[in-house]
Design an enzyme around this catalytic site. Structure first.
Site, PDB file in Angstrom:
ATOM      1  N   ASP A  69       0.871  -1.165   0.000  1.00 17.35           N
ATOM      2  CA  ASP A  69       0.000   0.000   0.000  1.00 17.35           C
ATOM      3  C   ASP A  69       0.910   1.216   0.000  1.00 17.35           C
ATOM      4  OD1 ASP A  69      -2.538   1.054  -0.183  1.00 17.35           O
ATOM      5  OD2 ASP A  69      -2.719   1.367   1.979  1.00 17.35           O
ATOM      6  N   ASP A 152       2.338  10.541 -10.428  1.00 16.53           N
ATOM      7  CA  ASP A 152       3.661  10.658 -11.061  1.00 16.53           C
ATOM      8  C   ASP A 152       3.903  12.000 -11.769  1.00 16.53           C
ATOM      9  OD1 ASP A 152       4.707   8.297 -10.152  1.00 16.53           O
ATOM     10  OD2 ASP A 152       4.420   7.178 -12.014  1.00 16.53           O
TER      11      ASP A 152
HETATM   12  P1  IMP Z   1      -2.448   2.225  -3.786  1.00 18.91           P
HETATM   13  O1  IMP Z   1      -1.261   1.741  -3.073  1.00 18.91           O
HETATM   14  O2  IMP Z   1      -2.610   1.552  -5.111  1.00 18.91           O
HETATM   15  O3  IMP Z   1      -3.692   2.220  -2.940  1.00 18.91           O
HETATM   16  O4  IMP Z   1      -2.129   3.707  -4.180  1.00 18.91           O
HETATM   17  C1  IMP Z   1      -2.580   4.838  -3.490  1.00 18.91           C
HETATM   18  C2  IMP Z   1      -2.593   6.035  -4.417  1.00 18.91           C
HETATM   19  O5  IMP Z   1      -1.267   6.465  -4.642  1.00 18.91           O
HETATM   20  C3  IMP Z   1      -3.210   5.806  -5.777  1.00 18.91           C
HETATM   21  O6  IMP Z   1      -3.856   6.994  -6.170  1.00 18.91           O
HETATM   22  C4  IMP Z   1      -2.047   5.546  -6.664  1.00 18.91           C
HETATM   23  O7  IMP Z   1      -2.320   5.934  -7.982  1.00 18.91           O
HETATM   24  C5  IMP Z   1      -0.992   6.425  -6.023  1.00 18.91           C
HETATM   25  N1  IMP Z   1       0.336   5.852  -6.207  1.00 18.91           N
HETATM   26  C6  IMP Z   1       0.815   4.704  -5.682  1.00 18.91           C
HETATM   27  N2  IMP Z   1       2.077   4.506  -6.086  1.00 18.91           N
HETATM   28  C7  IMP Z   1       2.382   5.561  -6.871  1.00 18.91           C
HETATM   29  C8  IMP Z   1       3.548   5.911  -7.595  1.00 18.91           C
HETATM   30  O8  IMP Z   1       4.573   5.220  -7.623  1.00 18.91           O
HETATM   31  N3  IMP Z   1       3.487   7.060  -8.296  1.00 18.91           N
HETATM   32  C9  IMP Z   1       2.379   7.864  -8.314  1.00 18.91           C
HETATM   33  N4  IMP Z   1       1.271   7.577  -7.666  1.00 18.91           N
HETATM   34  C10 IMP Z   1       1.270   6.427  -6.943  1.00 18.91           C
END
Ligand code: IMP
Length: 195
Positions: A69, A152
Site C-alpha cells: 500500500d 507521477d
Molecule cells: P495504492 O497503493 O494503489 O492504494 O495507491 C494509493 C494512491 O497512490 C493511488 O492513487 C495511486 O495511484 C498512487 N500511487 C501509488 N504509487 C504511486 C507511484 O509510484 N506514483 C504515483 N502515484 C502512486
C-alpha cells in the site's frame, strides 16, 4: 521461487518485476485466478497492506504472497492525502481528479515538500513480514510527463530534474519508494530462500 502479488496494477507489476529480475516469478492476482476487489479499510498503510496480504493468502489456499500500500504525504497538507491517496478526490477513482485536487489544495504554497511511502506485507510460510520504502521530493506546480501512473506527473523526486512521469520505469526505479521497499523484500527473501 514464486510469489503472488496482491494487485493487478500493470505499472506496479512492471516496477516489481524490474526490481527482482529473474530471481523470482511474480504472479498477478489475475494470473493466480483470483478475481476480487480487496478493500483498504484502515487508516494506516501497514494495516491496509496486511489485510490485502492476509486476504490473498486465504483465497490462494496458503500460497506465499505479498501486498503493498502506498501513500503520498504532503507536508503543507498535514500529511494528506497519505493513506487516502487513491480516493483523495472521491469515487470513481481518477488520477486526473486527484492531481487537480492536490494542486488546488497546495495553491501557490512555497512548501511543496512531499514523500511517497510504500509498505509491503509479505506472508511467507504463514508468517508476516513488513518492509518500508520512501522517496522524498516535491510537488510540482503543474503536471509534467506521460509515463507512470497516479501522482507521477506532479512528483519531482529529490536528485532528479524530471518528474516521475518523465522517467521510464527503469529510471523511476532509481528513486522509487516501491523499489526501495522491494529491495528490502528481496534482500530478506535471499536470506531465506534464494541461495
Ligand atoms: P495504492 O497503493 O494503489 O492504494 O495507491 C494509493 C494512491 O497512490 C493511488 O492513487 C495511486 O495511484 C498512487 N500511487 C501509488 N504509487 C504511486 C507511484 O509510484 N506514483 C504515483 N502515484 C502512486
Amino acid at each position: 521461487m514464486k510469489l503472488i502479488f496482491a494487485s493487478n496494477n500493470a505499472y506496479k507489476l512492471r516496477e516489481f518485476r524490474s526490481a527482482v529480475g529473474s530471481k523470482m516469478e511474480i504472479i498477478s492476482l489475475a494470473e493466480a485466478g483470483i478475481q476480487k476487489e480487496i478493500p483498504e479499510p484502515f487508516d494506516t498503510l501497514k494495516e491496509n497492506a496486511k489485510i490485502k496480504a492476509q486476504t490473498i493468502h486465504q483465497l490462494s489456499g496458503g500460497e506465499n504472497c505479498f501486498s503493498e500500500d502506498t501513500g503520498l504525504e504532503v507536508d503543507a497538507l498535514g500529511g494528506e492525502p497519505g493513506v487516502h491517496s487513491a480516493r483523495y478526490a472521491g469515487e470513481p477513482v481518477s488520477a486526473e481528479n486527484n492531481i487537480r485536487k492536490l494542486l488546488r489544495a497546495l495553491a501557490d504554497s512555497t512548501n511543496r515538500r512531499a514523500r511517497f511511502i510504500t509498505l509491503i506485507c509479505l506472508i511467507l510460510e504463514g508468517r508476516e513480514y513488513f518492509f518500508e520504502g520512501r522517496c522524498e521530493g516535491q510537488i510540482l506546480r503543474s503536471p509534467a510527463g506521460t509515463e507512470g501512473f497516479g501522482y507521477d506527473p506532479v512528483f519531482l523526486p529529490d536528485g532528479s530534474h524530471k518528474s516521475f512521469a518523465e522517467l521510464n520505469a527503469e529510471e523511476k526505479n532509481k528513486f522509487s519508494h516501491r523499489r526501495k521497499a522491494a529491495d528490502l523484500l528481496i534482500a530478506y527473501l535471499k536470506t531465506r530462500l534464494i541461495q
